[in-house]
Write a protein that holds these residues in place. Structure first.
Motif, PDB file in Angstrom:
ATOM      1  N   PHE A 297      46.346 100.725  72.811  1.00  0.00           N
ATOM      2  CA  PHE A 297      46.478 100.580  71.192  1.00  0.00           C
ATOM      3  C   PHE A 297      45.466  99.470  70.664  1.00  0.00           C
ATOM      4  O   PHE A 297      44.566  99.788  69.766  1.00  0.00           O
ATOM      5  CB  PHE A 297      48.027 100.334  70.741  1.00  0.00           C
ATOM      6  N   ALA A 298      45.357  98.465  71.363  1.00  0.00           N
ATOM      7  CA  ALA A 298      44.401  97.274  70.908  1.00  0.00           C
ATOM      8  C   ALA A 298      43.213  97.603  70.975  1.00  0.00           C
ATOM      9  O   ALA A 298      41.906  97.195  70.175  1.00  0.00           O
ATOM     10  CB  ALA A 298      44.824  96.293  71.607  1.00  0.00           C
ATOM     11  N   ALA A 299      42.817  98.706  72.064  1.00  0.00           N
ATOM     12  CA  ALA A 299      41.435  98.844  72.070  1.00  0.00           C
ATOM     13  C   ALA A 299      40.850  99.809  71.173  1.00  0.00           C
ATOM     14  O   ALA A 299      39.653  99.746  70.618  1.00  0.00           O
ATOM     15  CB  ALA A 299      41.166  99.653  73.611  1.00  0.00           C
ATOM     16  N   GLU A 300      41.701 100.332  70.135  1.00  0.00           N
ATOM     17  CA  GLU A 300      41.282 101.205  69.102  1.00  0.00           C
ATOM     18  C   GLU A 300      41.459 100.423  67.977  1.00  0.00           C
ATOM     19  O   GLU A 300      40.587 100.584  67.079  1.00  0.00           O
ATOM     20  CB  GLU A 300      42.233 102.399  68.935  1.00  0.00           C
ATOM     21  N   HIS A 301      42.505  99.539  67.715  1.00  0.00           N
ATOM     22  CA  HIS A 301      42.728  99.057  66.599  1.00  0.00           C
ATOM     23  C   HIS A 301      42.570  97.405  66.614  1.00  0.00           C
ATOM     24  O   HIS A 301      42.579  96.900  65.467  1.00  0.00           O
ATOM     25  CB  HIS A 301      44.212  99.314  66.011  1.00  0.00           C
ATOM     26  N   GLY A 302      42.550  96.760  67.652  1.00  0.00           N
ATOM     27  CA  GLY A 302      42.325  95.439  67.923  1.00  0.00           C
ATOM     28  C   GLY A 302      43.303  94.782  67.757  1.00  0.00           C
ATOM     29  O   GLY A 302      44.748  95.187  67.452  1.00  0.00           O
ATOM     30  N   TYR A 303      43.423  93.294  68.518  1.00  0.00           N
ATOM     31  CA  TYR A 303      44.588  92.564  68.332  1.00  0.00           C
ATOM     32  C   TYR A 303      44.766  91.693  66.982  1.00  0.00           C
ATOM     33  O   TYR A 303      43.456  91.564  66.522  1.00  0.00           O
ATOM     34  CB  TYR A 303      44.449  91.723  69.708  1.00  0.00           C
ATOM     35  N   PRO A 304      45.817  91.231  66.728  1.00  0.00           N
ATOM     36  CA  PRO A 304      47.197  91.324  67.317  1.00  0.00           C
ATOM     37  C   PRO A 304      47.543  92.564  67.220  1.00  0.00           C
ATOM     38  O   PRO A 304      47.524  93.275  66.010  1.00  0.00           O
ATOM     39  CB  PRO A 304      47.790  89.900  66.361  1.00  0.00           C
ATOM     40  N   VAL A 305      48.737  92.862  67.894  1.00  0.00           N
ATOM     41  CA  VAL A 305      49.374  94.185  67.927  1.00  0.00           C
ATOM     42  C   VAL A 305      50.839  93.631  67.782  1.00  0.00           C
ATOM     43  O   VAL A 305      51.602  92.849  68.669  1.00  0.00           O
ATOM     44  CB  VAL A 305      49.293  95.129  69.239  1.00  0.00           C
ATOM     45  N   ALA A 306      51.644  94.402  66.898  1.00  0.00           N
ATOM     46  CA  ALA A 306      53.210  93.955  66.597  1.00  0.00           C
ATOM     47  C   ALA A 306      53.870  95.102  67.658  1.00  0.00           C
ATOM     48  O   ALA A 306      53.661  96.377  67.566  1.00  0.00           O
ATOM     49  CB  ALA A 306      53.658  94.278  65.238  1.00  0.00           C
ATOM     50  N   VAL A 307      54.635  94.582  68.522  1.00  0.00           N
ATOM     51  CA  VAL A 307      55.500  95.452  69.284  1.00  0.00           C
ATOM     52  C   VAL A 307      57.014  95.473  68.759  1.00  0.00           C
ATOM     53  O   VAL A 307      57.698  94.276  68.586  1.00  0.00           O
ATOM     54  CB  VAL A 307      55.473  95.181  70.679  1.00  0.00           C
ATOM     55  N   LYS A 308      57.533  96.728  68.403  1.00  0.00           N
ATOM     56  CA  LYS A 308      58.768  96.671  67.384  1.00  0.00           C
ATOM     57  C   LYS A 308      59.726  97.585  68.160  1.00  0.00           C
ATOM     58  O   LYS A 308      59.461  98.628  68.685  1.00  0.00           O
ATOM     59  CB  LYS A 308      58.521  97.115  66.109  1.00  0.00           C
ATOM     60  N   ALA A 309      61.007  97.139  68.069  1.00  0.00           N
ATOM     61  CA  ALA A 309      62.068  97.889  68.726  1.00  0.00           C
ATOM     62  C   ALA A 309      62.389  99.052  67.778  1.00  0.00           C
ATOM     63  O   ALA A 309      62.389  98.908  66.456  1.00  0.00           O
ATOM     64  CB  ALA A 309      63.142  97.154  68.958  1.00  0.00           C
ATOM     65  N   SER A 310      62.584 100.397  68.186  1.00  0.00           N
ATOM     66  CA  SER A 310      62.492 101.555  67.078  1.00  0.00           C
ATOM     67  C   SER A 310      63.899 101.147  66.414  1.00  0.00           C
ATOM     68  O   SER A 310      63.650 101.906  65.095  1.00  0.00           O
ATOM     69  CB  SER A 310      62.727 102.649  68.007  1.00  0.00           C
ATOM     70  N   ALA A 311      64.852 100.852  66.852  1.00  0.00           N
ATOM     71  CA  ALA A 311      66.057 100.644  66.240  1.00  0.00           C
ATOM     72  C   ALA A 311      66.257  99.268  65.838  1.00  0.00           C
ATOM     73  O   ALA A 311      67.418  98.826  65.218  1.00  0.00           O
ATOM     74  CB  ALA A 311      67.292 100.889  67.101  1.00  0.00           C
TER      75      ALA A 311
END
Length: 580
Positions: free
Chosen positions: A147-161
């Motif tokens: 995902f970062a390769a396309e959008h760059g860092y930083p990346v938010a990782v979120k629990a779906s719930a």
């Protein structure tokens, strides 16, 4: 029309709902765990029922027990408040199946907005702006790098719930991808029973602004304007304002329309909040909270609309008593959350007995609290025990009133967030309203905060002092005494050492032993025996009062012993790891 409401919650929100019920002429039923037997909400309600032991899983999260008590008490409806089961579709269904009225949105709306992945899909279809992100949950840290390769860092990782800052981690580079994925998944599983995570482009310096919506069961919907919730720690809000210092009338209109569209997309039929991130004059959907929000009072103060009562009236089938064009905003309101936390020690949890408690009063001051005098803030639940809400003609007036009210607020026996709020009133970016969600990370080191009091009424540490009142020739003086008070009323030269721990993330080490800084539960051990560790490296994760803290070793060396394991309960001072 039901005549009695069971309040399936505790603390200040239970008190708030009980008072709303009384004003509507409804009887209220409180529930309590072992530790809450003498809590304020049990005293204010018309009836109170014991629902189990202190752990929430055995009491406030016990759906079967709550429904049983509701039926036994003769309640016709259930209000879940916020937290615990407030956004549980299963609880909403169980209440309905028992022939009771659920004071909240229908279960399908809760489910749709409870899944962050599904809610993003719905918002995109409804034309609500969303940040770039994955359409489906991801299954490994490798997906973070892709995902970062396309959008760059930083990346938010979120629990779906996830929600409320739980199940949220940020990978600022490839080296953090694995840890961020693991943490978000672990917290999602621990707090919501769902370890699925998704990814979003992380906005580095946004404002967090939410819109209050109200929708009835007759197709009517309106928004009540915004609340700025940008000052937060680890995505847990501390200060909220209404209106936002950064909002223009044009943006309020656009965000309000987007929030109503979001609610209509799931057929919403209660009070709720749509949250957005705002950056560079653009806004993006974050999530929808399908319940009454902690910070609802500031909207009540500027609109004159009682949100809790409105939610109850909607549940009875009443239509909204107002239209969008009838809503207006007068003045400015600010809320600060009083948590049992020590801001000078990284906001470490500080539960315990409040030995002295006095609320401020006067014009434009409101306090929603779980206390009305000395009492217990249990370690087993959320650290929030009170909210101070002030209202003024404008922001400047509200800030002056907040300063005055904070000076009057007295809480002794535990550390609280009061010193933090007093300190930010001397900080220019807060006073000017020019702040983002990065405020605490950026400004905390420069804030001048008063030290936390010693716990339990114990003498303060050297340099902290103790306040005393002395009368001389009929005039009252308030003085501070430093050192230990002797039995003769004097002050000795030796002060007792400050109690150990206090919740600092950096645990003390005695002869290489890394000790627990507070009572809690070990979530995960991060090292193994024989492993080499660097100074300040985390060795385990401790959960206390619904917050996770990394416990770090102050020195480098080899791990000679691991004394704890996941799920183990520890007390402050217990050995965790020995580093040689």
């Amino acid at each position: 029309m039901f005549e009695k409401v069971l309040v399936a919650n505790r603390g200040e929100i239970a008190v708030r709902i009980i008072r709303a019920c009384r004003e509507l002429g409804l009887a209220s039923v409180a529930v309590y765990s072992d530790v809450d037997r003498e809590a304020l909400h049990t005293a204010l309600a018309d009836e109170a029922y014991h629902i189990g032991p202190t752990p929430a899983a055995e009491s406030y999260l016990n759906i079967g027990r709550l429904v049983e008590v509701a039926r036994r008490s003769g309640a016709g409806a259930v209000h879940p408040g916020y937290g615990f089961l407030a956004e549980s579709a299963a609880f909403a269904r169980a209440v309905g199946e028992a022939g009771l009225v659920w004071i909240g949105p229908h279960p399908e709306a809760i489910e749709a907005m409870g899944s962050k992945v599904e809610s993003r899909r719905l918002m995109a279809r409804a034309g609500v702006p969303i940040t770039p992100g994955t359409a489906e949950p991801v299954t490994s840290p490798k997906a973070v790098a892709e995902f970062a390769a396309e959008h760059g860092y930083p990346v938010a990782v979120k629990a779906s719930a996830g929600g409320g800052g739980k199940g949220f981690a940020v990978a600022r580079g490839e080296e953090e991808a694995g840890a961020a994925f693991e943490r978000a998944s672990r917290e999602g599983e621990a707090y919501f029973g769902d370890g699925a995570v998704y990814l979003e482009k992380y906005l580095p310096h946004p404002r967090h602004i939410e819109i209050q919506v109200v929708c009835d069961r007759h197709g009517n919907a309106a928004h009540l304007g915004e609340r700025d919730c940008s000052i937060q720690r680890r995505h847990q809000k501390l200060v909220e304002e209404c209106p936002s210092p950064a909002m223009t009338p044009e943006m309020r209109e656009r965000m309000g329309a987007a929030a109503v569209a979001a609610a209509r997309a799931v057929g919403y039929d209660s009070v709720g909040t749509v949250e957005f991130l705002v950056q560079d004059e653009e806004f993006y959907f974050l999530e929808m909270n399908t319940r009454v929000q902690v910070e609802h009072p500031i909207t009540e103060e500027v609109t004159g609309i009682d949100i809790v009562q409105t939610g109850i009236r909607i549940a009875t089938g009443e239509p909204l008593p107002f239209a969008q064009e009838e809503i207006c905003w007068r003045g400015h309101a600010i809320e600060v959350r009083l948590n049992a936390e020590d801001p000078a020690s990284g906001f470490a949890p500080s539960p315990g007995m409040v030995t002295a408690y006095a609320e401020p009063g006067g014009p434009g001051v409101r306090v929603d609290s779980s206390l009305r005098g000395p009492g217990l803030v249990p370690e087993s639940y959320d650290p929030l025990f009170a909210k101070l809400i002030v209202r003024g003609r404008d922001r400047r007036d509200a800030l002056s009133r907040l300063r005055r009210a904070l000076g009057e607020f007295r809480v002794e026996g535990i550390a609280t967030t009061l010193p933090f709020f007093r300190a930010i009133l001397d900080e220019e970016s807060f006073l000017s309203g020019d702040y983002t969600t990065g405020y605490i990370a950026e400004r905390m080191g420069a804030l001048r905060m008063e030290p936390a009091p010693a716990a339990g009424g114990a003498p303060p540490a050297r340099g902290e002092g103790r306040s005393l009142e002395v009368e001389v020739d009929g005039r009252l003086f308030r003085v501070r005494v430093f050192g230990e008070l002797s039995g003769r009323g004097g002050a000795g030269v030796q002060a007792p050492p400050r109690r150990g721990g206090g919740g600092s993330r950096r645990a003390s080490a005695v002869e290489g032993t890394v000790a627990a800084p507070m009572q809690g539960t070990i979530v995960k051990v991060l090292v193994r025996e024989g492993q080499e560790v660097a100074a300040d490296e985390p060795v385990c994760i401790l959960e206390a009062m619904k917050m996770e803290s990394e416990i770090r070793t102050p020195k480098a060396g080899r791990v000679a012993k691991v004394a704890v394991g996941p799920g183990q309960a520890v007390r402050g001072g217990d050995p965790l790891v020995v580093v040689e």
